[in-house]
Write a protein that holds these residues in place. Structure first.
Motif, PDB file in Angstrom:
ATOM      1  N   PRO A 431       0.800  -1.056  -0.032  1.00 16.87           N
ATOM      2  CA  PRO A 431       0.022   0.059  -0.027  1.00 16.87           C
ATOM      3  C   PRO A 431       0.824   1.249  -0.006  1.00 16.87           C
ATOM      4  O   PRO A 431       0.402   2.479  -0.586  1.00 16.87           O
ATOM      5  N   ASP A 432       2.055   1.208   0.569  1.00 13.53           N
ATOM      6  CA  ASP A 432       2.952   2.389   0.666  1.00 13.53           C
ATOM      7  C   ASP A 432       3.107   2.983  -0.742  1.00 13.53           C
ATOM      8  O   ASP A 432       3.277   4.138  -0.983  1.00 13.53           O
ATOM      9  N   ASN A 433       3.186   1.948  -1.704  1.00 13.89           N
ATOM     10  CA  ASN A 433       3.647   2.355  -3.079  1.00 13.89           C
ATOM     11  C   ASN A 433       2.482   3.233  -3.816  1.00 13.89           C
ATOM     12  O   ASN A 433       2.681   3.788  -4.865  1.00 13.89           O
ATOM     13  N   PHE A 434       1.127   3.185  -3.279  1.00 14.27           N
ATOM     14  CA  PHE A 434       0.369   4.148  -3.588  1.00 14.27           C
ATOM     15  C   PHE A 434       0.243   5.389  -2.860  1.00 14.27           C
ATOM     16  O   PHE A 434       0.213   6.512  -3.425  1.00 14.27           O
ATOM     17  N   PHE A 435       0.567   5.440  -1.685  1.00 19.21           N
ATOM     18  CA  PHE A 435       0.007   6.516  -0.810  1.00 19.21           C
ATOM     19  C   PHE A 435       1.314   7.548  -0.864  1.00 19.21           C
ATOM     20  O   PHE A 435       1.079   8.770  -0.704  1.00 19.21           O
ATOM     21  N   PHE A 436       2.639   6.965  -1.255  1.00 14.97           N
ATOM     22  CA  PHE A 436       3.696   7.646  -1.228  1.00 14.97           C
ATOM     23  C   PHE A 436       3.657   9.074  -2.236  1.00 14.97           C
ATOM     24  O   PHE A 436       4.174  10.190  -1.991  1.00 14.97           O
ATOM     25  N   PHE A 437       2.820   8.887  -3.383  1.00 14.60           N
ATOM     26  CA  PHE A 437       2.824   9.730  -4.356  1.00 14.60           C
ATOM     27  C   PHE A 437       2.023  10.899  -3.866  1.00 14.60           C
ATOM     28  O   PHE A 437       2.115  12.026  -4.493  1.00 14.60           O
ATOM     29  N   LEU A 438       1.251  11.017  -2.566  1.00 17.92           N
ATOM     30  CA  LEU A 438       0.805  11.990  -2.321  1.00 17.92           C
ATOM     31  C   LEU A 438       1.366  12.693  -1.142  1.00 17.92           C
ATOM     32  O   LEU A 438       1.042  13.385  -0.248  1.00 17.92           O
ATOM     33  N   GLY A 439       2.727  11.839  -0.834  1.00 22.73           N
ATOM     34  CA  GLY A 439       3.526  12.322   0.247  1.00 22.73           C
ATOM     35  C   GLY A 439       4.131  13.802   0.240  1.00 22.73           C
ATOM     36  O   GLY A 439       4.391  14.399  -0.969  1.00 22.73           O
ATOM     37  N   CYS A 440       4.570  14.360   1.108  1.00 20.97           N
ATOM     38  CA  CYS A 440       5.125  15.733   1.420  1.00 20.97           C
ATOM     39  C   CYS A 440       5.960  15.812   2.212  1.00 20.97           C
ATOM     40  O   CYS A 440       5.683  16.513   3.507  1.00 20.97           O
ATOM     41  N   THR A 441       7.231  15.250   2.226  1.00 19.70           N
ATOM     42  CA  THR A 441       8.306  15.341   3.211  1.00 19.70           C
ATOM     43  C   THR A 441       8.714  16.607   3.303  1.00 19.70           C
ATOM     44  O   THR A 441       9.151  17.533   2.511  1.00 19.70           O
ATOM     45  N   ASP A 442       8.993  16.890   4.750  1.00 24.81           N
ATOM     46  CA  ASP A 442       9.454  18.276   5.391  1.00 24.81           C
ATOM     47  C   ASP A 442       8.550  19.463   4.326  1.00 24.81           C
ATOM     48  O   ASP A 442       9.222  20.479   4.239  1.00 24.81           O
ATOM     49  N   GLY A 443       7.159  19.291   4.120  1.00 20.84           N
ATOM     50  CA  GLY A 443       6.678  20.252   3.584  1.00 20.84           C
ATOM     51  C   GLY A 443       6.559  20.328   2.056  1.00 20.84           C
ATOM     52  O   GLY A 443       6.370  21.411   1.419  1.00 20.84           O
ATOM     53  N   LYS A 444       7.608  19.653   1.334  1.00 18.20           N
ATOM     54  CA  LYS A 444       7.762  19.761  -0.147  1.00 18.20           C
ATOM     55  C   LYS A 444       7.153  18.596  -0.641  1.00 18.20           C
ATOM     56  O   LYS A 444       7.284  17.409  -0.469  1.00 18.20           O
TER      57      LYS A 444
END
Length: 526
Positions: A431-444
């Protein structure tokens, strides 16, 4: 002009087929951006390079189960922060024009392939644009603190924290192992850019030539550690138009064709010379809203636009029922699916009311559609036209926009679009492989975060879930993330499609992958 190119290519391919009884021709849908998977994010580019490369870990054909690749085995330390890969010996790199390897695959190639992506001091780090979206978007620069060469056939990955997704990540295309010796040779020759245009790997096929928008040629690797492929030559006949691909399949100009039009499937399935494989896609097609551009920065506006669009009609008229309407990013076949999420209804009256309440009296917007077919979207232009019509009914004027596929992705990542059709096919089954593309590490926003949307809680859960070994505990976090994504609506989830692959009846040994990859090393022609 299109017809002339088609005839020229047809003659070229027929000559090739006549020369060898074991030539497999695959009608692909587009040209790769280059031949270095680490630089790319699209299936079209990955497919173009995949025959040449191996990874430390591979997926068993037709599954999401991992197995040894260039690493014969691996050990994980008790604290989960050290992964030691034991490499396969006697593995040969393929030769190409102007380069003949002088040594077997070893630890140097692993170190180079990953440090190019992670180390700014690596001489190839900035070559080819220097963007490594997969490596960066999955937060691997923070996770992998160092990669050590213990000896020629032992490589140690040191991690900042345990990560249950790492092994599956290592089986993804971005983790392809390239030749450090070839990289050195190109740098010494003063042509480092050539490294990404002429792939040298340890895979089942050896690259021969490439003509953009026309053809890619490979030959079987006689020294492949996994055994020589059954066919002697593999040809990609690059054919963007689905109708043209079908025509070539019927006349045996190609034996396998990508992404058929749903409208052609019934006829294909009746043809005694063809077979059509199918399976539920591990995918999502969606419309992303740019959450950094007013008024799309208001979740109420995003919700309203979602309710203005009739996804049921899209599923019926474009997907022809071959799929299901999506309410979450991940398909319901995945263990982390949250079925308790209540989908947004198609409700134009409510949409108009919400837009007015949000202070939107009139709205002109761009609506981008992809110029290519993807597993998750059989006809983006038609979907965009239907959306345009629906939006007009609630007082929203949508201008349709598209670009060449590489340019489309580049501009989308730069944040130019207000709303754009896009999607995803899972790379590793986690599942991580779907959710990561909406990720926002350190506000970026992540490079592939087309919505440019950031939510601190979503990102906190994303990071925490990677550290947990308990599937039940991970599911609690993913359930919460699906609720957050639904409430914020950075994207309108459209459909999880069924994926079809037509081929000639005499093709054997093809295993359809749930990950949407095309692999030909076990394929034969009777």
């Amino acid at each position: 002009m299109h017809r002339a190119l088609g005839w020229g290519l047809a003659a070229l391919l027929l000559c090739s087929t006549a020369a060898s009884a074991k030539t497999l021709v695959y009608c692909s849908e587009g040209s790769p951006e280059n031949f270095t998977p680490a630089l790319n994010t699209t299936g079209t580019s990955f497919d173009g390079a995949r025959p040449v490369f191996d990874r430390l870990i591979e997926f068993k054909p037709g599954t999401i189960e991992i197995r040894p690749g260039l690493a014969e085995s691996w050990d994980i330390s008790p604290d989960g922060k050290t992964v030691t890969f034991h490499l396969r010996k006697g593995v040969k790199f393929g030769a190409t024009k102007g380069f003949k390897p002088t040594r077997d695959f070893n630890a140097d190639d692993v170190i180079f392939s990953f440090k190019r992506q992670s180390d700014p001091a690596n001489p190839y780090n900035k070559i080819g644009g220097g963007k490594y979206d997969y490596y960066n978007d999955m937060d691997l620069p923070k996770l992998v603190t160092s990669i050590d060469r213990k000896d020629d056939y032992t490589v140690v990955f040191n991690l900042s924290e345990p990560n249950v997704t790492l092994l599956a990540d290592m089986a993804m295309d971005f983790a392809a192992i390239q030749s450090a010796e070839f990289a050195d040779a190109m740098m010494k020759a003063g042509t480092p850019q050539q490294f990404d245009q002429v792939p040298v790997g340890t895979g089942p096929f050896i690259f021969q030539s490439y003509q953009k928008d026309a053809v890619i040629r490979f030959k079987a690797n006689p020294n492949y550690w996994g055994g020589k492929p059954p066919v002697d030559e593999l040809v990609y006949a690059i054919t963007p138009d689905a109708t043209a691909r079908y025509s070539k399949l019927k006349t045996n100009e190609c034996q396998i064709a990508s992404y058929p039009r749903p409208a052609d499937l019934a006829e294909m399935q009746k043809d005694p010379e063809l077979q059509v494989l199918s399976q539920p896609g591990l995918n999502i097609g969606y419309l992303s809203f740019n959450a950094q551009k007013p008024p799309f920065d208001k979740k109420e506006v995003r919700q309203a636009l979602s309710m203005a669009i009739d996804r049921g009609a899209i599923l019926k008229d474009v997907y022809l029922g071959a799929g299901q309407q999506a309410k979450n990013l991940i398909p319901p076949t995945m263990w982390a699916y949250n079925d308790a999420v209540v989908d947004y209804p198609y409700d134009p009256a409510k949409a108009k009311e919400m837009l007015a309440a949000a202070g939107v009296k009139s709205l002109d917007m761009d609506l981008w559609y992809m110029p290519v077919q993807r597993p998750y979207n059989p006809d983006a232009k038609r979907i965009a036209e239907m959306m345009q019509s629906d939006l007009a009914k609630v007082g929203v004027t949508a201008k349709l926009v598209t670009y060449e596929w590489g340019e489309y992705r580049k501009r989308l990542q730069a944040g130019e679009a207000t709303a754009a059709l896009f999607g995803w096919t899972g790379d590793n089954g986690d599942p991580d492989n779907f959710f990561f593309f909406l990720g926002c590490t350190d506000g970026k926003p992540a490079g592939q975060n087309a919505a440019k949307w950031c939510d601190p809680k979503f990102n906190q859960d994303l990071a925490k879930a990677r550290q947990l070994s308990s599937q039940a505990e991970r599911k609690k976090l993913y359930d919460e993330m699906q609720v957050i994504e639904h409430d914020q609506e950075p994207v309108l989830n459209i459909a999880h499609s069924v994926v079809f692959l037509p081929m000639r009846k005499n093709v054997t040994g093809y295993a359809m992958s749930p990950l949407g990859t095309h692999e030909f090393d076990h394929v034969d022609i009777k």
